[in-house]
Design a protein around this motif. Sequence first.
Motif, PDB file in Angstrom:
ATOM      1  N   UNK A  67      -2.560  28.854 -19.532  1.00  0.00           N
ATOM      2  CA  UNK A  67      -2.511  28.893 -18.064  1.00  0.00           C
ATOM      3  C   UNK A  67      -3.915  28.902 -17.467  1.00  0.00           C
ATOM      4  N   UNK A  68      -4.825  29.641 -18.100  1.00  0.00           N
ATOM      5  CA  UNK A  68      -6.201  29.716 -17.599  1.00  0.00           C
ATOM      6  C   UNK A  68      -6.905  28.368 -17.723  1.00  0.00           C
ATOM      7  N   UNK A  69      -6.658  27.679 -18.839  1.00  0.00           N
ATOM      8  CA  UNK A  69      -7.280  26.366 -19.042  1.00  0.00           C
ATOM      9  C   UNK A  69      -6.747  25.374 -18.030  1.00  0.00           C
ATOM     10  N   UNK A  70      -5.446  25.433 -17.777  1.00  0.00           N
ATOM     11  CA  UNK A  70      -4.868  24.516 -16.797  1.00  0.00           C
ATOM     12  C   UNK A  70      -5.381  24.795 -15.384  1.00  0.00           C
ATOM     13  N   UNK A  71      -5.571  26.079 -15.078  1.00  0.00           N
ATOM     14  CA  UNK A  71      -6.030  26.451 -13.732  1.00  0.00           C
ATOM     15  C   UNK A  71      -7.505  26.104 -13.516  1.00  0.00           C
ATOM     16  N   UNK A  72      -8.248  26.001 -14.596  1.00  0.00           N
ATOM     17  CA  UNK A  72      -9.674  25.686 -14.500  1.00  0.00           C
ATOM     18  C   UNK A  72      -9.841  24.177 -14.291  1.00  0.00           C
ATOM     19  N   UNK A  73     -10.386  23.808 -13.151  1.00  0.00           N
ATOM     20  CA  UNK A  73     -10.545  22.390 -12.806  1.00  0.00           C
ATOM     21  C   UNK A  73     -11.543  21.682 -13.709  1.00  0.00           C
TER      22      UNK A  73
END
Length: 321
Positions: A67-73
């Motif tokens: 989730x964190x990787x996906x949220x990081x643009x």
Amino acid sequence: MMTTNNQQKTNSFANTLASDFYKLGKMKSVYIGAAIMLALILISFAVFWLQVGDAKKSISIANDKYAAVQADSSSTQEQIDAAAAEVKTANKGLDEVMANAHGNLFSFASLVNLELMLAIIIGIFVGKDFSNGTVRLTVARGASRLHIYFSKFIVMATLLLGYMLGALLVCGIFTAVKGYGTPVFDGVQFARLMRTFALSYVALLSAGSIFLMLAFLTRSSGAALGASLGFYILIGVIVSILSVRFAIVSIVGGIVGNDEALQEDKLYQALSYLPMQQMSYCISDKSMKVGEAMKLLFMPIAYTLLSSFVGIITFVKRDIK
């Protein structure tokens, strides 16, 4: 007159049996054994529950990272794919743990090492009656030696049944805490569990009958306990030695490309015919051929009959000092 004699013999056996059950109920080792069984079951399931907890924790960490990787643009597609792969690996790990979720349930009788428990309790129970003169006094009062032996056998069989039912009940409750996993625990799995119970009972009964025979041969608490434990250890040593040979045969078979080398080994096939070695073959949630089931049923019965015959003959023929 005939009716009176038969009634006296029946009453004698009933009294002997009732006395043995009473003495068994007074034995502290019976309750200590039950407590040890509960502790062993709890430890086995605690290990499994920790494995499930660790697997779920890994999934949670992997999901948070994904989730964190996906949220990081600024994340690249490779980073996203790598995080997704970690989630997949974590879920696979949980699936592998849960694939054998009811393994402890099918192994309920071996988890608590009932053979060792029987060796100790039977050695104390029977040996004590010889040591304190109870058997000599009972025979002097006119009780049949055959009745005395069968009374001990029935008490042993009942104790074993109680231990097994208790272990199965506790394992069933503990298994339900985290679920039964895969394959789905349906009617077929329940039938195989009952098959495991029946075959395990017959296998353990044969072990108990051997320990009972040894107790009647040695005729004292210390000697009976030593003989039973000695026989238990001896069988374990023999199996360990043969297991090393099996490992060598398996390795050699793998080198030459023959995967069936171990299965074709004569000593490996003979292992299931040794006394007290049927338990590991009984524990299975898979289908079983009729021939395999019959071998697991008839071999323990043969050991039970043979050991009972030897025990009864020696008890009847020898004087009680």
